[in-house]
Design an enzyme around this catalytic site. Structure first.
Site, PDB file in Angstrom:
ATOM      1  N   ASP A  31       0.854  -1.193   0.000  1.00  0.00           N
ATOM      2  CA  ASP A  31       0.000   0.000   0.000  1.00  0.00           C
ATOM      3  C   ASP A  31       0.891   1.244   0.000  1.00  0.00           C
ATOM      4  OD1 ASP A  31      -3.246   0.235   1.023  1.00  0.00           O
ATOM      5  OD2 ASP A  31      -2.059   2.079   0.935  1.00  0.00           O
ATOM      6  N   THR A  35      -4.802   6.648   0.574  1.00  0.00           N
ATOM      7  CA  THR A  35      -6.121   6.779   1.218  1.00  0.00           C
ATOM      8  C   THR A  35      -6.285   5.785   2.368  1.00  0.00           C
ATOM      9  OG1 THR A  35      -7.180   5.216  -0.322  1.00  0.00           O
ATOM     10  CG2 THR A  35      -7.187   7.540  -0.941  1.00  0.00           C
ATOM     11  N   GLY A  36      -5.359   4.837   2.476  1.00  0.00           N
ATOM     12  CA  GLY A  36      -5.429   3.856   3.558  1.00  0.00           C
ATOM     13  C   GLY A  36      -4.612   4.292   4.759  1.00  0.00           C
ATOM     14  N   LEU A  74      -6.473  -4.470  -5.156  1.00  0.00           N
ATOM     15  CA  LEU A  74      -7.484  -3.555  -4.605  1.00  0.00           C
ATOM     16  C   LEU A  74      -6.987  -2.113  -4.569  1.00  0.00           C
ATOM     17  CD1 LEU A  74      -8.608  -6.359  -3.657  1.00  0.00           C
ATOM     18  CD2 LEU A  74      -9.407  -5.216  -1.601  1.00  0.00           C
ATOM     19  N   SER A  76      -6.483   1.452  -5.191  1.00  0.00           N
ATOM     20  CA  SER A  76      -7.086   2.563  -5.949  1.00  0.00           C
ATOM     21  C   SER A  76      -7.841   3.449  -4.974  1.00  0.00           C
ATOM     22  CB  SER A  76      -8.104   2.042  -6.988  1.00  0.00           C
ATOM     23  OG  SER A  76      -8.803   3.135  -7.576  1.00  0.00           O
ATOM     24  N   TYR A 146     -12.286   8.083 -12.141  1.00  0.00           N
ATOM     25  CA  TYR A 146     -12.471   6.785 -11.477  1.00  0.00           C
ATOM     26  C   TYR A 146     -13.129   5.781 -12.427  1.00  0.00           C
ATOM     27  CZ  TYR A 146     -13.943   3.451  -7.820  1.00  0.00           C
ATOM     28  OH  TYR A 146     -14.142   2.320  -7.039  1.00  0.00           O
ATOM     29  N   LYS A 150     -11.310   2.449 -14.003  1.00  0.00           N
ATOM     30  CA  LYS A 150     -11.758   1.098 -13.678  1.00  0.00           C
ATOM     31  C   LYS A 150     -12.173   0.340 -14.941  1.00  0.00           C
ATOM     32  CE  LYS A 150     -11.362   0.740  -9.173  1.00  0.00           C
ATOM     33  NZ  LYS A 150     -10.629  -0.364  -8.535  1.00  0.00           N
ATOM     34  N   TYR A 160      -4.976  -9.133 -21.158  1.00  0.00           N
ATOM     35  CA  TYR A 160      -3.931 -10.050 -20.678  1.00  0.00           C
ATOM     36  C   TYR A 160      -4.447 -11.487 -20.645  1.00  0.00           C
ATOM     37  CZ  TYR A 160      -0.034  -6.986 -19.620  1.00  0.00           C
ATOM     38  OH  TYR A 160       1.042  -6.151 -19.737  1.00  0.00           O
TER      39      TYR A 160
HETATM   40  P1  NAD Z   1      -9.701   2.477   0.336  1.00  0.00           P
HETATM   41  O1  NAD Z   1      -9.399   3.831  -0.168  1.00  0.00           O
HETATM   42  O2  NAD Z   1     -10.001   2.300   1.772  1.00  0.00           O
HETATM   43  O3  NAD Z   1      -8.527   1.467  -0.037  1.00  0.00           O
HETATM   44  C1  NAD Z   1      -7.740   1.581  -1.198  1.00  0.00           C
HETATM   45  C2  NAD Z   1      -6.292   1.357  -0.770  1.00  0.00           C
HETATM   46  O4  NAD Z   1      -5.452   1.422  -1.936  1.00  0.00           O
HETATM   47  C3  NAD Z   1      -5.788   2.429   0.189  1.00  0.00           C
HETATM   48  O5  NAD Z   1      -5.194   1.814   1.308  1.00  0.00           O
HETATM   49  C4  NAD Z   1      -4.774   3.227  -0.626  1.00  0.00           C
HETATM   50  O6  NAD Z   1      -3.754   3.805   0.173  1.00  0.00           O
HETATM   51  C5  NAD Z   1      -4.286   2.164  -1.582  1.00  0.00           C
HETATM   52  N1  NAD Z   1      -3.719   2.697  -2.832  1.00  0.00           N
HETATM   53  C6  NAD Z   1      -4.267   3.618  -3.666  1.00  0.00           C
HETATM   54  N2  NAD Z   1      -3.459   3.843  -4.710  1.00  0.00           N
HETATM   55  C7  NAD Z   1      -2.372   3.044  -4.543  1.00  0.00           C
HETATM   56  C8  NAD Z   1      -1.186   2.826  -5.297  1.00  0.00           C
HETATM   57  N3  NAD Z   1      -0.951   3.499  -6.428  1.00  0.00           N
HETATM   58  N4  NAD Z   1      -0.276   1.923  -4.837  1.00  0.00           N
HETATM   59  C9  NAD Z   1      -0.509   1.254  -3.683  1.00  0.00           C
HETATM   60  N5  NAD Z   1      -1.603   1.420  -2.944  1.00  0.00           N
HETATM   61  C10 NAD Z   1      -2.530   2.302  -3.362  1.00  0.00           C
HETATM   62  O7  NAD Z   1     -10.914   1.927  -0.560  1.00  0.00           O
HETATM   63  P2  NAD Z   1     -11.754   0.582  -0.432  1.00  0.00           P
HETATM   64  O8  NAD Z   1     -13.160   0.947  -0.218  1.00  0.00           O
HETATM   65  O9  NAD Z   1     -11.096  -0.362   0.496  1.00  0.00           O
HETATM   66  O10 NAD Z   1     -11.633   0.028  -1.919  1.00  0.00           O
HETATM   67  C11 NAD Z   1     -10.737  -1.023  -2.261  1.00  0.00           C
HETATM   68  C12 NAD Z   1     -10.934  -1.382  -3.729  1.00  0.00           C
HETATM   69  O11 NAD Z   1     -12.264  -1.842  -3.957  1.00  0.00           O
HETATM   70  C13 NAD Z   1     -10.714  -0.210  -4.674  1.00  0.00           C
HETATM   71  O12 NAD Z   1     -10.044  -0.683  -5.832  1.00  0.00           O
HETATM   72  C14 NAD Z   1     -12.116   0.230  -5.026  1.00  0.00           C
HETATM   73  O13 NAD Z   1     -12.189   0.821  -6.283  1.00  0.00           O
HETATM   74  C15 NAD Z   1     -12.875  -1.079  -4.976  1.00  0.00           C
HETATM   75  N6  NAD Z   1     -14.308  -0.858  -4.675  1.00  0.00           N
HETATM   76  C16 NAD Z   1     -14.712  -0.528  -3.412  1.00  0.00           C
HETATM   77  C17 NAD Z   1     -16.062  -0.314  -3.170  1.00  0.00           C
HETATM   78  C18 NAD Z   1     -16.581   0.014  -1.785  1.00  0.00           C
HETATM   79  O14 NAD Z   1     -17.785   0.248  -1.646  1.00  0.00           O
HETATM   80  N7  NAD Z   1     -15.781   0.042  -0.753  1.00  0.00           N
HETATM   81  C19 NAD Z   1     -16.992  -0.393  -4.222  1.00  0.00           C
HETATM   82  C20 NAD Z   1     -16.519  -0.692  -5.496  1.00  0.00           C
HETATM   83  C21 NAD Z   1     -15.176  -0.944  -5.717  1.00  0.00           C
END
Ligand code: NAD
Ligand code: UDP
Length: 313
Positions: A31, A35-36, A74, A76, A146, A150, A160
């Site tokens: 990570d 955003t985490g 995951l 993003s 976004y 995606k 791929y």
């Molecule tokens: P989140 O923001 O809590 O987690 C995303 C994590 O990715 C974060 O910890 C961030 O620091 C990390 N990150 C971002 N860009 C990065 C990079 N370039 N290199 C390494 N780490 C990176 O969001 P979430 O809700 O946990 O979502 C996780 C995934 O699930 C995402 O891809 C999101 O698009 C997808 N998703 C989530 C939801 C939802 O409702 N939570 C819905 C649809 C899709």
């Protein structure tokens, strides 16, 4: 198995890591903390089956020291507030980052699962959304960083798979909630709960007639693991809770749950905000034997308890 989880310090990523460790696997979490939060993984300190590396998947080399069986991608930004703030980074992670993860999985003979999203359907004209609907996305609107990232990521994984025989899965995740969401991530649930707990008015965007359907995190994680281990192939699979609710009714539910009497105020609906969203989960039911088990009131209670704890009461 040896498993890499990107986005491991995020909301969903950290729950996925917990589940994979509980299942007995070795997990490498990656990570960049954009955003985490480190705190989402703090409880794993000392777990010798978990390793963490701070890295950006768009540009950093990720060294795999032994073997790699599975790669869950995951990473993003995910909430509208986050991806508006990190627009270019969001495009990068779905393009350069996605390509790098496909190459990494191929080089190690690993199966890859891409965390895609219901945002691929945009403001949908088909309701509920089935996987064969192509979507209705504005490529130059504010959400496009976004949505198109995606969609491009899905195209990359599919290419791929088609040209290089990558073993791949695509999960189209619908709105998911639970503990470890950030109170300030701007998504509707933390926004409403935070406002209710602080005694502030709940901000409903538009007239509140737009719909969403909310899946509890444990159900979603179970769906991701089932999809990864299924023979579903690379075709996208919707994962979400098909119980649909208007945002206005959702606000009223939060008021009741938090025992709050604050008013609801109305603010302008953001551009291109999808007016309706609900997954058709027929494919997930058939291929994975999966459907959500946690009802909204139980899931919301657990989540509100979590937010009360992190606020200290
Ligand atoms: P989140 O923001 O809590 O987690 C995303 C994590 O990715 C974060 O910890 C961030 O620091 C990390 N990150 C971002 N860009 C990065 C990079 N370039 N290199 C390494 N780490 C990176 O969001 P979430 O809700 O946990 O979502 C996780 C995934 O699930 C995402 O891809 C999101 O698009 C997808 N998703 C989530 C939801 C939802 O409702 N939570 C819905 C649809 C899709
Ligand atoms: N929303 C709202 N008030 C808020 C935050 C969000 O009414 O304070 C609405 C938003 O306009 C959307 C829905 O709630 O219609 C879900 O928004 P969220 O940002 O959680 O996720 P989205 O599904 O739009 O990606």
């Amino acid at each position: 198995m040896d498993i890499l989880v990107t986005g491991a310090a995020g909301f969903l990523g950290s729950h996925l890591v917990d589940r994979l460790l509980a299942d007995g696997h070795k997990v490498l979490g990656v990570d960049n903390f954009s955003t985490g939060r480190p705190g989402n993984l703090a409880h794993l300190a000392g777990n010798n089956r978990f390793t963490f590396r701070q890295a950006d998947i768009t540009c950093d080399h990720i060294e795999i020291s032994s073997q790699l069986d599975r790669l869950y991608n995951l990473a993003s930004p995910a909430s509208p507030v986050d991806y508006h703030r990190l627009g270019l980074e969001t495009l990068d992670v779905g393009s350069a980052g996605m390509k790098a993860m496909c190459e990494l999985a191929l080089a190690n003979g690993a199966r890859l699962l891409q965390a895609s999203t219901s945002e691929c359907y945009g403001d949908p004209a088909v309701h509920p959304q089935t996987e064969d609907y192509y979507g209705n996305v504005n490529p130059v609107g504010p959400r496009s960083v976004y949505d198109e990232s995606k969609r491009f990521a899905e195209a990359t994984v599919t290419a791929y798979h088609r040209y290089r025989k990558l073993d791949a899965r695509i999960a189209r995740i619908f709105n998911t909630y639970g503990p470890r969401m950030r109170l300030d991530d701007g998504r509707v649930l933390p926004a409403f709960v935070g406002q209710a707990l602080r005694g502030e008015p709940l901000t409903v965007f538009g007239d509140g007639s737009q719909t969403r359907s909310f899946c509890y995190v444990d159900d979603l994680i179970d769906g991701l693991v089932r999809l990864m281990e299924s023979d579903a192939g690379a075709a996208p699979v919707n994962l979400g809770n098909p119980e649909e609710i208007t945002i206005l009714d959702f606000a009223r539910e939060i008021l009741k749950l938090t025992d709050s009497a604050v008013p609801i105020i109305y603010q302008p609906l953001p551009q291109d905000d999808p007016l309706q969203r609900c997954p058709d989960i027929t494919r997930a039911k058939k291929m994975l034997g999966w459907q959500p088990r946690v009802g909204r009131s139980e899931g919301l209670n657990r989540t509100v308890d979590y937010f009360r704890q992190v606020r200290g009461g």
